[in-house]
Design an enzyme around this catalytic site. Structure first.
Site, PDB file in Angstrom:
ATOM      1  N   HIS A 195      -3.325   7.319   2.903  1.00 50.87           N
ATOM      2  CA  HIS A 195      -3.715   6.039   2.312  1.00 50.87           C
ATOM      3  C   HIS A 195      -5.126   5.710   2.807  1.00 50.87           C
ATOM      4  O   HIS A 195      -5.422   5.814   3.995  1.00 50.87           O
ATOM      5  CB  HIS A 195      -2.714   4.965   2.729  1.00 50.87           C
ATOM      6  CG  HIS A 195      -3.136   3.591   2.359  1.00 50.87           C
ATOM      7  ND1 HIS A 195      -3.604   3.280   1.096  1.00 50.87           N
ATOM      8  CD2 HIS A 195      -3.179   2.432   3.064  1.00 50.87           C
ATOM      9  CE1 HIS A 195      -3.915   2.003   1.055  1.00 50.87           C
ATOM     10  NE2 HIS A 195      -3.662   1.456   2.240  1.00 50.87           N
ATOM     11  N   ASN A 219      -9.928   0.138   0.079  1.00 47.83           N
ATOM     12  CA  ASN A 219      -8.469   0.245   0.062  1.00 47.83           C
ATOM     13  C   ASN A 219      -7.958  -0.289  -1.272  1.00 47.83           C
ATOM     14  O   ASN A 219      -8.003  -1.491  -1.527  1.00 47.83           O
ATOM     15  CB  ASN A 219      -7.917  -0.570   1.242  1.00 47.83           C
ATOM     16  CG  ASN A 219      -6.395  -0.569   1.300  1.00 47.83           C
ATOM     17  OD1 ASN A 219      -5.734  -0.164   0.361  1.00 47.83           O
ATOM     18  ND2 ASN A 219      -5.855  -1.042   2.412  1.00 47.83           N
ATOM     19  N   CYS A 235       0.813  -1.228   0.000  1.00 47.31           N
ATOM     20  CA  CYS A 235       0.000   0.000   0.000  1.00 47.31           C
ATOM     21  C   CYS A 235       0.841   1.270   0.000  1.00 47.31           C
ATOM     22  O   CYS A 235       0.331   2.351  -0.270  1.00 47.31           O
ATOM     23  CB  CYS A 235      -0.964  -0.002   1.182  1.00 47.31           C
ATOM     24  SG  CYS A 235      -2.125  -1.371   1.115  1.00 47.31           S
TER      25      CYS A 235
HETATM   26  N1  COA Z   1     -18.575  -8.537   9.092  1.00 40.84           N
HETATM   27  C1  COA Z   1     -19.080  -8.817  10.304  1.00 40.84           C
HETATM   28  N2  COA Z   1     -18.302  -9.160  11.353  1.00 40.84           N
HETATM   29  C2  COA Z   1     -16.980  -9.223  11.140  1.00 40.84           C
HETATM   30  C3  COA Z   1     -16.391  -8.951   9.893  1.00 40.84           C
HETATM   31  C4  COA Z   1     -17.254  -8.605   8.839  1.00 40.84           C
HETATM   32  N3  COA Z   1     -16.798  -8.317   7.617  1.00 40.84           N
HETATM   33  N4  COA Z   1     -15.048  -9.081   9.996  1.00 40.84           N
HETATM   34  C5  COA Z   1     -14.794  -9.418  11.276  1.00 40.84           C
HETATM   35  N5  COA Z   1     -15.965  -9.517  11.977  1.00 40.84           N
HETATM   36  C6  COA Z   1     -16.160  -9.835  13.369  1.00 40.84           C
HETATM   37  C7  COA Z   1     -15.009 -10.576  13.984  1.00 40.84           C
HETATM   38  O1  COA Z   1     -15.103 -11.967  13.707  1.00 40.84           O
HETATM   39  C8  COA Z   1     -15.172 -10.272  15.440  1.00 40.84           C
HETATM   40  O2  COA Z   1     -16.151 -11.102  15.972  1.00 40.84           O
HETATM   41  P1  COA Z   1     -16.023 -11.673  17.469  1.00 40.84           P
HETATM   42  O3  COA Z   1     -15.997 -10.464  18.353  1.00 40.84           O
HETATM   43  O4  COA Z   1     -17.245 -12.505  17.596  1.00 40.84           O
HETATM   44  O5  COA Z   1     -14.747 -12.435  17.484  1.00 40.84           O
HETATM   45  C9  COA Z   1     -15.721  -8.850  15.447  1.00 40.84           C
HETATM   46  O6  COA Z   1     -16.246  -8.642  14.117  1.00 40.84           O
HETATM   47  C10 COA Z   1     -14.716  -7.772  15.755  1.00 40.84           C
HETATM   48  O7  COA Z   1     -13.557  -8.025  14.997  1.00 40.84           O
HETATM   49  P2  COA Z   1     -12.278  -7.127  15.127  1.00 40.84           P
HETATM   50  O8  COA Z   1     -11.220  -7.656  14.205  1.00 40.84           O
HETATM   51  O9  COA Z   1     -11.898  -6.929  16.553  1.00 40.84           O
HETATM   52  O10 COA Z   1     -12.835  -5.749  14.566  1.00 40.84           O
HETATM   53  P3  COA Z   1     -12.112  -4.378  14.429  1.00 40.84           P
HETATM   54  O11 COA Z   1     -12.916  -3.327  15.055  1.00 40.84           O
HETATM   55  O12 COA Z   1     -10.640  -4.451  14.769  1.00 40.84           O
HETATM   56  O13 COA Z   1     -12.166  -4.117  12.856  1.00 40.84           O
HETATM   57  C11 COA Z   1     -10.790  -4.230  10.904  1.00 40.84           C
HETATM   58  C12 COA Z   1     -11.534  -5.018  11.983  1.00 40.84           C
HETATM   59  C13 COA Z   1     -10.137  -5.216   9.954  1.00 40.84           C
HETATM   60  C14 COA Z   1     -11.812  -3.381  10.158  1.00 40.84           C
HETATM   61  C15 COA Z   1      -9.748  -3.303  11.590  1.00 40.84           C
HETATM   62  O14 COA Z   1      -8.969  -4.030  12.503  1.00 40.84           O
HETATM   63  C16 COA Z   1      -8.826  -2.673  10.586  1.00 40.84           C
HETATM   64  O15 COA Z   1      -9.247  -1.877   9.765  1.00 40.84           O
HETATM   65  N6  COA Z   1      -7.524  -2.955  10.663  1.00 40.84           N
HETATM   66  C17 COA Z   1      -6.568  -2.421   9.741  1.00 40.84           C
HETATM   67  C18 COA Z   1      -6.659  -3.158   8.461  1.00 40.84           C
HETATM   68  C19 COA Z   1      -6.021  -2.432   7.334  1.00 40.84           C
HETATM   69  O16 COA Z   1      -6.301  -1.293   7.086  1.00 40.84           O
HETATM   70  N7  COA Z   1      -5.156  -3.127   6.596  1.00 40.84           N
HETATM   71  C20 COA Z   1      -4.524  -2.622   5.451  1.00 40.84           C
HETATM   72  C21 COA Z   1      -3.410  -1.709   5.838  1.00 40.84           C
HETATM   73  S1  COA Z   1      -2.637  -1.149   4.414  1.00 40.84           S
END
Ligand code: COA
Length: 335
Positions: free
Chosen positions: A262, A292, A116
């Protein structure tokens, strides 16, 4: 004494694939909801390159950047493409673009792999060629087709990404406009926070172990991410990288007219903005429409911001990115 040679952004362009994939479409593919995706990420829809290849997107964005700069392909003396989803393993996508756009034979064209952060890595390298007087005009492209790296049955990653390309034309100038400061960074020890083995995982000569099921083997080539950890490191490194760029440019955060981060997650962008005490209207976001797009994200956003009249001559615009590698990067530019 002549003023310092700088790389000015003379034109911008972008290309987004035709096919739109909404959160509602995803509801039919994995157990998710429009509400969950919007609340956790800010994304409403993304584009999918169903018919377009990496070169198709890169070349269209580049053509538009050349047009907006009023520069012909024959004037280009360097082509750098940031991508981790190249047209082929080799030749480089930059070479395909050179051929498609009829950029002169002998002009160097190469790809950079920084996920990215790919566009900002490419900008950093190209800027140095231009500022050193080696290339008078350079084409810098960020393009990714992440849809080919995604496991479309994995809800934790498939809702986040989209495809697209953006490009800029850099032009040597002795005026005030141009790149004022730029930094690039990596930490290979944290490679496993965000990675995609891709085709390399498919060779039959790699011992996969007896325990692994064929389903796991199938999935192992796709993108893998530690979401929570990535989130925290992204905010920390992006803030540090912006501060470094501001210090090197000799300016304060209050002088930033527009921050183009980004476009990964609106919560990451908000946390970054708050740490820099920047008002919301000085930070550009279009991730609701595209998700993204990896290396495409910043040049696509820059192109839209520029076309919307968000940038005036003399404005300070700052770019910042974070991605697999790990990699992170920032640049401060006078428009
Ligand atoms: N729809 C519904 N539920 C989902 C889901 C989806 N698409 N994806 C994950 N969940 C669930 C998980 O299984 C988890 O369930 P649980 O509590 O029963 O275990 C719950 O939602 C919370 O998951 P969590 O990973 O803690 O959520 P979060 O608030 O951290 O959000 C991301 C997840 C991926 C959106 C966030 O961590 C993020 O944006 N991280 C950075 C990723 C990124 O930008 N990467 C590229 C960088 S270049």
């Amino acid at each position: 004494m002549a003023a310092k040679l700088r790389a000015k952004i003379a034109g911008t362009g972008s290309y987004l694939p035709e096919k739109v994939l909404t959160n509602f479409d995803l509801e039919g593919m994995v157990e998710t909801s429009d509400e969950w995706i919007i609340t956790r990420t800010g994304i409403r829809e993304r584009r999918i390159a169903a018919t377009e290849s990496c070169t198709d997107m890169a070349a269209k964005a580049a053509e538009r950047a050349l047009k907006s700069a009023g520069v012909t392909a024959s004037e280009i003396e360097l082509v750098v493409v940031g991508t981790v989803t190249p047209e082929m393993s080799f030749p480089s996508t930059a070479c395909f673009v050179q051929s498609r756009l009829e950029i002169k034979t002998g002009v160097p064209a190469f790809d950079l792999s920084a996920a990215c952060s790919g566009f900002l890595y490419a900008l950093d390298v190209a800027e140095k060629y231009v500022a050193a007087g080696v290339a008078k005009k350079a084409l810098v492209i960020g393009v990714d087709r992440f849809s080919q790296l995604i496991d479309w049955s994995d809800r934790s990653t498939c809702v986040l990404f989209g495809d697209g390309a953006g490009a800029v034309v850099l032009s040597a100038t002795r005026g005030k406009s141009g790149v004022m400061a730029s930094n690039i960074h990596s930490d290979g020890r944290k490679w496993d926070m965000l990675y995609a083995p891709g085709e390399a995982a498919k060779t039959p000569f790699v011992e996969q172990g007896d325990q692994r099921s064929s389903d796991e083997e199938h999935r192992s080539q796709y993108l893998s991410m530690s979401g929570n950890e990535t989130f925290k490191v992204a905010v920390r490194t992006m803030v540090a990288s912006i501060k470094e760029a501001l210090k090197d440019a000799g300016i304060g955060a209050e002088e930033i007219k527009l921050l183009i981060p980004h476009q990964a997650n609106q919560r990451i962008i908000k946390a970054t903005r708050e740490r820099l005490k920047l008002p919301e209207e000085r930070v550009y976001m279009n991730l609701d429409k595209y998700g993204n797009t990896s290396a495409g994200s910043i040049p696509i956003a820059l192109d839209e911001a520029s076309r919307e009249g968000r940038l005036k001559r003399g404005d300070i615009v700052v770019f910042v990115a974070f991605g697999g590698g790990l990699t992170w990067s920032s640049a401060a530019v006078r428009w």
